[in-house]
Structure formats: C-alpha cells, structure tokens
Design an enzyme around this catalytic site. Structure first.
Site, PDB file in Angstrom:
ATOM      1  N   TYR A   5       7.289  66.624  59.780  1.00  0.00           N
ATOM      2  CA  TYR A   5       6.595  65.416  59.333  1.00  0.00           C
ATOM      3  C   TYR A   5       6.353  65.463  57.826  1.00  0.00           C
ATOM      4  CZ  TYR A   5       5.572  64.349  64.219  1.00  0.00           C
ATOM      5  OH  TYR A   5       5.651  64.073  65.550  1.00  0.00           O
ATOM      6  N   GLU A   6       5.875  66.584  57.323  1.00  0.00           N
ATOM      7  CA  GLU A   6       5.611  66.699  55.886  1.00  0.00           C
ATOM      8  C   GLU A   6       6.892  66.531  55.081  1.00  0.00           C
ATOM      9  OE1 GLU A   6       2.756  66.760  54.138  1.00  0.00           O
ATOM     10  OE2 GLU A   6       1.864  66.378  56.092  1.00  0.00           O
ATOM     11  N   GLY A   7       7.969  67.131  55.538  1.00  0.00           N
ATOM     12  CA  GLY A   7       9.243  66.975  54.852  1.00  0.00           C
ATOM     13  C   GLY A   7       9.709  65.535  54.871  1.00  0.00           C
TER      14      GLY A   7
END
Length: 164
Positions: A5-7
């Site tokens: 998700y962060e990527g």
C-alpha cells in the site's frame, strides 16, 4: 501488505507530479484550480451562512494547493528530487481540496433542495453536516500539507544512503 500500500501511494504520487502535473506544465491542474476557484467564489457569495463558510474554507485550501502547484512546477525544472520528496503530501493536498470541493457542491445542492421543501430533510442535512465536518477536519490541513511539499524536501533528502 502495508508495504505494498505504501509503495502504491508513492507510485501514484510520483505519477501525479511526473506524468500529470509537469507533463503539460500544469495546464490541466490550472483548469481544475480555476474551476474550483469559481465554485468557491460562488459559495462564498451565497446567502446561506453555511455555504459562505464552506466557500471560504475551500478558498483557503485552494490557495494552498495553488501555491504548492506553482512551487512544484518551478522546482521541477532544476530539482526534480525535491518535487518527488513532496509527492505524497501533494497527493494528499490535492485529494483534500478536491474532496472539499465536491462535498461543498453536494452541500450546495442539499441547501437548494432543503429550501425547496424536499421531503428527505435528514439526508439533506447530513450532506451539509458532512461537508462541514470534512472542511473542519480535513480541508484545514491544506496549508500544512503545502508547507510539507514546499519546505520538507531538505529534511527528507538530508540523510546519506549509509545512514539508513
């Protein structure tokens, strides 16, 4: 999964700046900003106190988006890495302003329908209250997100690779 998700957030944010904003020198974003500005002025000139307040809040958030956009366009010419360091906050800033805009338009429509005596009073009042909540809890963050975009790169980029 959180790293995915962060990527994904970073990829989307970098795409917003690299392939959307700077691709056309900000022309598309300028059209959006101008459209939001016209709606914010109309809301601020309304006879309804709640819409006047939403219009003012939207104008404030939009000013932050405009300033961050101008900084990114200017900085991207010589320091792309600084722009990318502020990409995620710029994505959040853009989403906050667009969300504030769309919820304010929903509130405006609800106010019209309430004045016309629409039977679904509870739903329509909830539209107005939800827009107010968004403005006072999310849209108000726009100036700090602008500051992170325009002033945060130095601290983000200050560490050398061997310091991680």
């Amino acid at each position: 999964i959180t790293t995915i998700y962060e990527g994904t957030t970073g990829i989307q944010a970098n795409d917003l700046i690299g392939r959307k904003l700077t691709r056309d020198s900000g022309r598309t974003m300028r059209v959006l900003i101008d459209r939001i500005a016209a709606d914010a002025r109309r809301l601020a000139a309304s006879k309804d106190a709640g819409l006047i307040e939403l219009g003012a809040d939207l104008q404030s958030g939009l000013a932050a988006l405009d300033e961050a956009t101008n900084w990114l366009l200017e900085t991207s010419r010589t320091h792309q890495e600084q722009c990318l360091a502020g990409a995620v906050p710029y994505l959040r800033l853009t989403g906050s302003v667009v969300g504030g805009w769309l919820s304010a338009l929903g509130a405006e429509a609800a106010v019209r329908r309430l004045a016309a005596g629409d039977a679904d009073q509870g739903f329509l009042r909830a539209k107005v209250d939800t827009a107010r909540h968004f403005a006072t809890h999310v849209l108000v963050q726009a100036p700090s997100l602008r500051d992170t975009v325009t002033r945060g790169a130095r601290s983000s980029l200050s560490l050398a690779d061997d310091q991680f």
